[in-house]
Design an enzyme around this catalytic site. Sequence first.
Site, PDB file in Angstrom:
ATOM      1  N   GLY A  53       0.845  -1.193   0.000  1.00  0.00           N
ATOM      2  CA  GLY A  53       0.000   0.000   0.000  1.00  0.00           C
ATOM      3  C   GLY A  53       0.880   1.243   0.000  1.00  0.00           C
ATOM      4  O   GLY A  53       1.563   1.519  -0.978  1.00  0.00           O
ATOM      5  N   SER A 120       6.726  -4.378  -1.783  1.00  0.00           N
ATOM      6  CA  SER A 120       6.288  -3.062  -2.223  1.00  0.00           C
ATOM      7  C   SER A 120       6.437  -2.073  -1.063  1.00  0.00           C
ATOM      8  O   SER A 120       7.543  -1.917  -0.535  1.00  0.00           O
ATOM      9  CB  SER A 120       4.849  -3.154  -2.757  1.00  0.00           C
ATOM     10  OG  SER A 120       4.488  -2.011  -3.476  1.00  0.00           O
ATOM     11  N   TRP A 121       5.346  -1.413  -0.644  1.00  0.00           N
ATOM     12  CA  TRP A 121       5.448  -0.564   0.547  1.00  0.00           C
ATOM     13  C   TRP A 121       5.886  -1.390   1.756  1.00  0.00           C
ATOM     14  O   TRP A 121       6.597  -0.901   2.639  1.00  0.00           O
ATOM     15  CB  TRP A 121       4.123   0.128   0.837  1.00  0.00           C
ATOM     16  CG  TRP A 121       3.988   0.561   2.263  1.00  0.00           C
ATOM     17  CD1 TRP A 121       3.181   0.019   3.229  1.00  0.00           C
ATOM     18  CD2 TRP A 121       4.711   1.619   2.914  1.00  0.00           C
ATOM     19  NE1 TRP A 121       3.364   0.658   4.428  1.00  0.00           N
ATOM     20  CE2 TRP A 121       4.285   1.651   4.263  1.00  0.00           C
ATOM     21  CE3 TRP A 121       5.678   2.535   2.482  1.00  0.00           C
ATOM     22  CZ2 TRP A 121       4.796   2.566   5.186  1.00  0.00           C
ATOM     23  CZ3 TRP A 121       6.189   3.454   3.409  1.00  0.00           C
ATOM     24  CH2 TRP A 121       5.746   3.468   4.737  1.00  0.00           C
ATOM     25  N   ASP A 274       8.423  -5.239 -13.578  1.00  0.00           N
ATOM     26  CA  ASP A 274       7.624  -4.542 -12.566  1.00  0.00           C
ATOM     27  C   ASP A 274       7.429  -3.096 -13.012  1.00  0.00           C
ATOM     28  O   ASP A 274       8.379  -2.318 -13.058  1.00  0.00           O
ATOM     29  CB  ASP A 274       8.344  -4.603 -11.225  1.00  0.00           C
ATOM     30  CG  ASP A 274       7.496  -4.112 -10.054  1.00  0.00           C
ATOM     31  OD1 ASP A 274       6.604  -3.274 -10.275  1.00  0.00           O
ATOM     32  OD2 ASP A 274       7.743  -4.560  -8.922  1.00  0.00           O
ATOM     33  N   HIS A 302       4.760  -6.986 -10.701  1.00  0.00           N
ATOM     34  CA  HIS A 302       4.846  -6.516  -9.321  1.00  0.00           C
ATOM     35  C   HIS A 302       4.097  -7.386  -8.321  1.00  0.00           C
ATOM     36  O   HIS A 302       4.489  -7.478  -7.157  1.00  0.00           O
ATOM     37  CB  HIS A 302       4.276  -5.083  -9.260  1.00  0.00           C
ATOM     38  CG  HIS A 302       4.383  -4.440  -7.913  1.00  0.00           C
ATOM     39  ND1 HIS A 302       5.582  -4.015  -7.383  1.00  0.00           N
ATOM     40  CD2 HIS A 302       3.430  -4.146  -6.972  1.00  0.00           C
ATOM     41  CE1 HIS A 302       5.373  -3.479  -6.193  1.00  0.00           C
ATOM     42  NE2 HIS A 302       4.082  -3.553  -5.918  1.00  0.00           N
TER      43      HIS A 302
END
Length: 329
Positions: A53, A120-121, A274, A302
């Site tokens: 996120g 990711s985050w 990605d 991703h």
Amino acid sequence: MDRSAGQKRATHHLFPPIDPFDQRMLDVGDGHQIYVEQSGSPSGIPVIVLHGGPGGGCSPAMRRYFDPAEYRIILFDQRGCGRSRPHASVEANTTWHLVRDIETIRQTLGIERWVIFGGSWGATLALIYAQTHPDRAAHLVLRGVFLMTRAELDWFYGGGAGRFWPDLWARFAELIPADERHDMIGAYHKRLFSGDMMLETRYARAWAGWENALASVSNDGPVGEAPAQYARAFARLENHYFKHAGWLERDGQILQDLPLIQHIPATIVQGRYDMICPPTSAWDLAQRWSRADLRMVPLAGHALSEPGISAELVRATRGVQRQAVALGL
């Protein structure tokens, strides 16, 4: 490739579904309560999973990247999303609040050191947590590296990714007047925090739709609208964090602070194609981190659910499992 078929193939690499043996709402102060769960073996290798996120929330599938007979698997919904409350709230919700929450979870569960698993985050947060508490991280497993730099934000919200997806970028950008498109994060921020629920939901779905459409190499176009409640929390939290550049003190801070965690081993799993978090960030990280093992996955984007990504992540957690004694776990 058919998206559902690809997702089915991805699950073949995972361990069977399991249920938690512990679920709780943890009061972390500032008016926030976060959802925390444990599954697998209560005496196993402790691993905390950091979702993406910001605002993505955790899911049952995240338990399945670990051998449940060997791992004590800890998932939680970060402030403002998933089952945590208050929902979609950005009050007292910064990177440093989340770092503090992770420490609160560790102390509450009586864990000395643990494996940090994030994508990711979640990879960003894993790195920042480890740099803040380098004595608590035994091994990092990172996927789809995002370093919260201005260049990365400009790539995704300044038209870089849009050069590959001009049709989808047009859908995303055309909701914003031309004279505001120089700052898409700021323009969406005004609308996501307008106080008008219908307007916020409309722009939240557009924000989430732009990202979701580019998540997998199996996608070729819009993937459908996200549920309103999920989209609003995801978009508001993500936009809030990006508008403030993650509350880092300086651009490039994570790479600059790598000496703090040079002693910690890491496995980095990165999709070659990605579009959300281009491989250059993972490459730069690995080039500067002597104990990092970069595994570039061909024909992968991703998403956590990409078959090649899932397979490599399971290999990574099995590898950590074999090294548990050496890691002091």
